[in-house]
Design a protein around this motif. Sequence first.
Motif, PDB file in Angstrom:
ATOM      1  N   THR A  64       0.820  -1.225   0.000  1.00  0.00           N
ATOM      2  CA  THR A  64       0.000   0.000   0.000  1.00  0.00           C
ATOM      3  C   THR A  64       0.848   1.267   0.000  1.00  0.00           C
ATOM      4  N   PHE A  65       2.137   1.129  -0.232  1.00  0.00           N
ATOM      5  CA  PHE A  65       3.053   2.270  -0.193  1.00  0.00           C
ATOM      6  C   PHE A  65       2.644   3.371  -1.175  1.00  0.00           C
ATOM      7  N   LEU A  66       2.750   4.610  -0.712  1.00  0.00           N
ATOM      8  CA  LEU A  66       2.490   5.783  -1.555  1.00  0.00           C
ATOM      9  C   LEU A  66       3.725   6.672  -1.568  1.00  0.00           C
ATOM     10  N   ARG A  67       4.195   7.007  -2.771  1.00  0.00           N
ATOM     11  CA  ARG A  67       5.211   8.062  -2.838  1.00  0.00           C
ATOM     12  C   ARG A  67       4.551   9.408  -2.579  1.00  0.00           C
ATOM     13  N   ARG A  68       3.347   9.564  -3.130  1.00  0.00           N
ATOM     14  CA  ARG A  68       2.610  10.810  -2.979  1.00  0.00           C
ATOM     15  C   ARG A  68       1.136  10.500  -2.729  1.00  0.00           C
ATOM     16  N   ARG A  69       0.479  11.381  -2.010  1.00  0.00           N
ATOM     17  CA  ARG A  69      -0.954  11.232  -1.816  1.00  0.00           C
ATOM     18  C   ARG A  69      -1.661  11.327  -3.165  1.00  0.00           C
ATOM     19  N   TYR A 139       2.058  15.350  11.959  1.00  0.00           N
ATOM     20  CA  TYR A 139       2.498  14.428  10.919  1.00  0.00           C
ATOM     21  C   TYR A 139       3.715  14.935  10.160  1.00  0.00           C
ATOM     22  N   GLY A 140       4.494  13.987   9.631  1.00  0.00           N
ATOM     23  CA  GLY A 140       5.684  14.289   8.856  1.00  0.00           C
ATOM     24  C   GLY A 140       5.545  13.857   7.416  1.00  0.00           C
ATOM     25  N   ASN A 141       6.671  13.719   6.744  1.00  0.00           N
ATOM     26  CA  ASN A 141       6.649  13.392   5.320  1.00  0.00           C
ATOM     27  C   ASN A 141       6.606  11.901   5.047  1.00  0.00           C
ATOM     28  N   HIS A 142       6.753  11.065   6.074  1.00  0.00           N
ATOM     29  CA  HIS A 142       6.718   9.617   5.853  1.00  0.00           C
ATOM     30  C   HIS A 142       5.469   8.947   6.403  1.00  0.00           C
ATOM     31  N   ASP A 143       4.735   9.586   7.289  1.00  0.00           N
ATOM     32  CA  ASP A 143       3.585   8.927   7.918  1.00  0.00           C
ATOM     33  C   ASP A 143       2.589   8.404   6.890  1.00  0.00           C
ATOM     34  N   PHE A 144       2.202   9.254   5.955  1.00  0.00           N
ATOM     35  CA  PHE A 144       1.166   8.878   4.997  1.00  0.00           C
ATOM     36  C   PHE A 144       1.615   7.800   4.019  1.00  0.00           C
ATOM     37  N   GLN A 145       2.937   7.606   3.869  1.00  0.00           N
ATOM     38  CA  GLN A 145       3.433   6.711   2.823  1.00  0.00           C
ATOM     39  C   GLN A 145       3.087   5.250   3.060  1.00  0.00           C
ATOM     40  N   CYS A 146       2.623   4.926   4.264  1.00  0.00           N
ATOM     41  CA  CYS A 146       2.154   3.557   4.505  1.00  0.00           C
ATOM     42  C   CYS A 146       0.867   3.273   3.744  1.00  0.00           C
ATOM     43  N   GLY A 147       0.190   4.332   3.288  1.00  0.00           N
ATOM     44  CA  GLY A 147      -1.065   4.178   2.554  1.00  0.00           C
ATOM     45  C   GLY A 147      -2.272   4.682   3.324  1.00  0.00           C
ATOM     46  N   ILE A 148      -2.123   4.855   4.619  1.00  0.00           N
ATOM     47  CA  ILE A 148      -3.200   5.390   5.463  1.00  0.00           C
ATOM     48  C   ILE A 148      -2.928   6.868   5.691  1.00  0.00           C
ATOM     49  N   SER A 204       3.215  22.041  -8.892  1.00  0.00           N
ATOM     50  CA  SER A 204       2.127  23.009  -8.796  1.00  0.00           C
ATOM     51  C   SER A 204       2.250  23.892  -7.567  1.00  0.00           C
ATOM     52  N   GLY A 205       3.192  23.527  -6.668  1.00  0.00           N
ATOM     53  CA  GLY A 205       3.371  24.300  -5.455  1.00  0.00           C
ATOM     54  C   GLY A 205       2.449  23.892  -4.327  1.00  0.00           C
ATOM     55  N   LYS A 206       1.627  22.860  -4.563  1.00  0.00           N
ATOM     56  CA  LYS A 206       0.727  22.387  -3.519  1.00  0.00           C
ATOM     57  C   LYS A 206       1.324  21.158  -2.857  1.00  0.00           C
ATOM     58  N   PRO A 207       1.744  21.263  -1.611  1.00  0.00           N
ATOM     59  CA  PRO A 207       2.379  20.127  -0.945  1.00  0.00           C
ATOM     60  C   PRO A 207       1.501  18.894  -0.974  1.00  0.00           C
ATOM     61  N   GLY A 208       2.093  17.773  -1.422  1.00  0.00           N
ATOM     62  CA  GLY A 208       1.405  16.501  -1.366  1.00  0.00           C
ATOM     63  C   GLY A 208       0.491  16.209  -2.537  1.00  0.00           C
ATOM     64  N   ALA A 209       0.319  17.138  -3.487  1.00  0.00           N
ATOM     65  CA  ALA A 209      -0.554  16.856  -4.618  1.00  0.00           C
ATOM     66  C   ALA A 209       0.062  15.775  -5.493  1.00  0.00           C
ATOM     67  N   LEU A 229      17.037  12.385  -1.717  1.00  0.00           N
ATOM     68  CA  LEU A 229      16.915  10.943  -1.896  1.00  0.00           C
ATOM     69  C   LEU A 229      15.464  10.516  -2.075  1.00  0.00           C
ATOM     70  N   ALA A 230      14.557  11.166  -1.360  1.00  0.00           N
ATOM     71  CA  ALA A 230      13.162  10.764  -1.411  1.00  0.00           C
ATOM     72  C   ALA A 230      12.398  11.430  -2.545  1.00  0.00           C
ATOM     73  N   ASP A 231      12.845  12.570  -3.011  1.00  0.00           N
ATOM     74  CA  ASP A 231      12.011  13.321  -3.936  1.00  0.00           C
ATOM     75  C   ASP A 231      12.797  14.450  -4.587  1.00  0.00           C
ATOM     76  N   SER A 232      12.574  14.665  -5.870  1.00  0.00           N
ATOM     77  CA  SER A 232      13.316  15.702  -6.572  1.00  0.00           C
ATOM     78  C   SER A 232      12.766  17.093  -6.316  1.00  0.00           C
ATOM     79  N   ASP A 233      11.595  17.204  -5.742  1.00  0.00           N
ATOM     80  CA  ASP A 233      10.949  18.505  -5.571  1.00  0.00           C
ATOM     81  C   ASP A 233      11.142  19.114  -4.196  1.00  0.00           C
ATOM     82  N   GLY A 234      11.753  18.386  -3.286  1.00  0.00           N
ATOM     83  CA  GLY A 234      11.954  18.923  -1.956  1.00  0.00           C
ATOM     84  C   GLY A 234      10.744  18.715  -1.055  1.00  0.00           C
ATOM     85  N   TYR A 235      10.821  19.305   0.110  1.00  0.00           N
ATOM     86  CA  TYR A 235       9.805  19.070   1.133  1.00  0.00           C
ATOM     87  C   TYR A 235       8.679  20.090   1.077  1.00  0.00           C
TER      88      TYR A 235
END
Length: 461
Positions: A64-69, A139-148, A204-209, A229-235
Amino acid sequence: MTNSLRFREDGSFRVLQMADVQDGPDVLPDTIRLIREAIRKADPDLVVFTGDQIRGYDPAYIDTFLRRRGEQPGARVRAVTKVEARICGIRQHSTKDAEHPDAPGIDELMDETRAKVRRTFDGFLGPVVEAKVPFAATYGNHDFQCGILADEQDDIYREFPGCLNPADSLEPGTFALPIESSDGSGRVAMSVMMVNSGDYATESGKPGAPKERDAQYPAYVVNSRGLDLADSDGYGTPTPEAIDWLKSVQVELGRRNGDGKPVPAIAFQHIPPQEFYDCLKEVPAWTPNAVEGARTHAGHCYVLNHEVCRPGSRLGEAIGCADENVGEVDAMREAGGYFALFCGHDHKNAFVGHVHGLDLGYAPTCGFECYGPKSRYRGIRLFEFHENNPAGYVTRMLTWGDLVGRYSSNEVRVWFEDHCVTDAVSMRNELRRPEVFAVLAGAMSLGFAAIVRSLLRGGRR
C-alpha cells in the motif's frame, strides 16, 4: 481547540517532545524503553509527537506504499524498499485482477495496513498510555506513505486513551492545546500549537498533490546536491490555511481570556522552515564537523553559531527545509505571543537557537530503526514551563546515554545508521568528522607502510 490542560499547583508544566519514531509494525524494544525511561524521569504533563511516527516506506507496507498522496497504493515502490523486502522475506502481493483472481483485493490490503498502523501506535504509545499522560501528534513526510492518510491516522490515534487530537481541527495535525492557569479560573496561561508542516512539494506548489515524475536513486547519486533521496521537488510546507490559523488562533485565545491579548505559545511541527539556517554560521569546506547544506543551501558548509545557540546544542546534518519560504516565522511574529518553534525531521540535529525573536530548535530521533546519531545521543526533549513566564522555559535532552547506557542492544545497526553514506555529500560530511578522518588516515598510513615494506623486501631479493 481541545479539552483543557492545566499548570500544576506549583505553577509548572512539563512537556516531552518525541520526534521521528519512524518504525514499522513491530516497534523496536530500545525505542519503547527510551520512551518509558524518559516518562519515568520527566513525569510529564503532556507528550507531543512531531511527525514521522510511521516508517511509511517500511517493507511491511509494500502493498500500500504511496510516494505521494493521490497515487495508486503499491504502484511505485522505491527500489530501496524492494531490496529491503527481499532481505526480510516479504513478498509484494499482486492485487486481484483477471490474471490473479485469488490475490487479495485492495480493500483487504488496506485493512491489513490499518492493523499494522494500530500495532505501531500500540508499540510507541504503550508507555504513554501506561503512565496515563495526555498526548498529541502531528504528521511528517513519511507517515502517509504507509497508505493510510493523516485523517484516518487521526481516527486511530483517538482510539488510545489520552489522545488530545481533536476531531474538528482545521486539518489533521494542526490544532491548539491551551494550558489553563493553576488557580482554576480557566484563564489560558499558555498554549501548545501543533502544526502539520506538509510532506512533499510539487510542481504546482501544492504540498502533497499527485505528481507524475520522481527522482530515482541513480539520478540522485549523479546529482546529490540538487536532488533529495526521497524526492526531486523537496519538502512541503504548512498550508496557507495553517499559516493564517497561526494568527487567528491567537485572536481566539485572546477573546477567550477576555483581554484580546495573544497568549505565550510554543509551536511544534515536523519540517523546519528556512529560518533554521540562521542558527548556523557558514564556514570553509575543510572546517571540522561542518555539514553541507541541502538543496537551496547546497554547496555551502555550516557549523552552529554559538552566539545564538544554547549550550549543549548539536548539529549533525543539513537542515532539510522546504525550498519555499511561506512566511510561517513572519506570521508567528506578527501574531504575537509565540516564543518558540521546535521541529524533528533531521534526525541528527539537537540544537536550540534564538533568531528572529524566536527560539528555533530540534529534537533528534528517539527511534532505533531509522538513521540517526550514536545511541547515546538519541533521545527525547524535555520542556519545563512556569505559568508566570512560559517564555523563560528550560529545555534539555533526555538521551539514551543518560537514561539507559552508552550502547543500545544492536550497536552494529546504530553504527551503520550513524555512518551511512548514500552520496558524495554525506561522504564529505563523514570525512569532516575528526574521529572518522583519523581512522581513515590511520588505515591509509598502515596500508602505505605495508606497501613500502613489501617493496623493500622485494628489493633485497
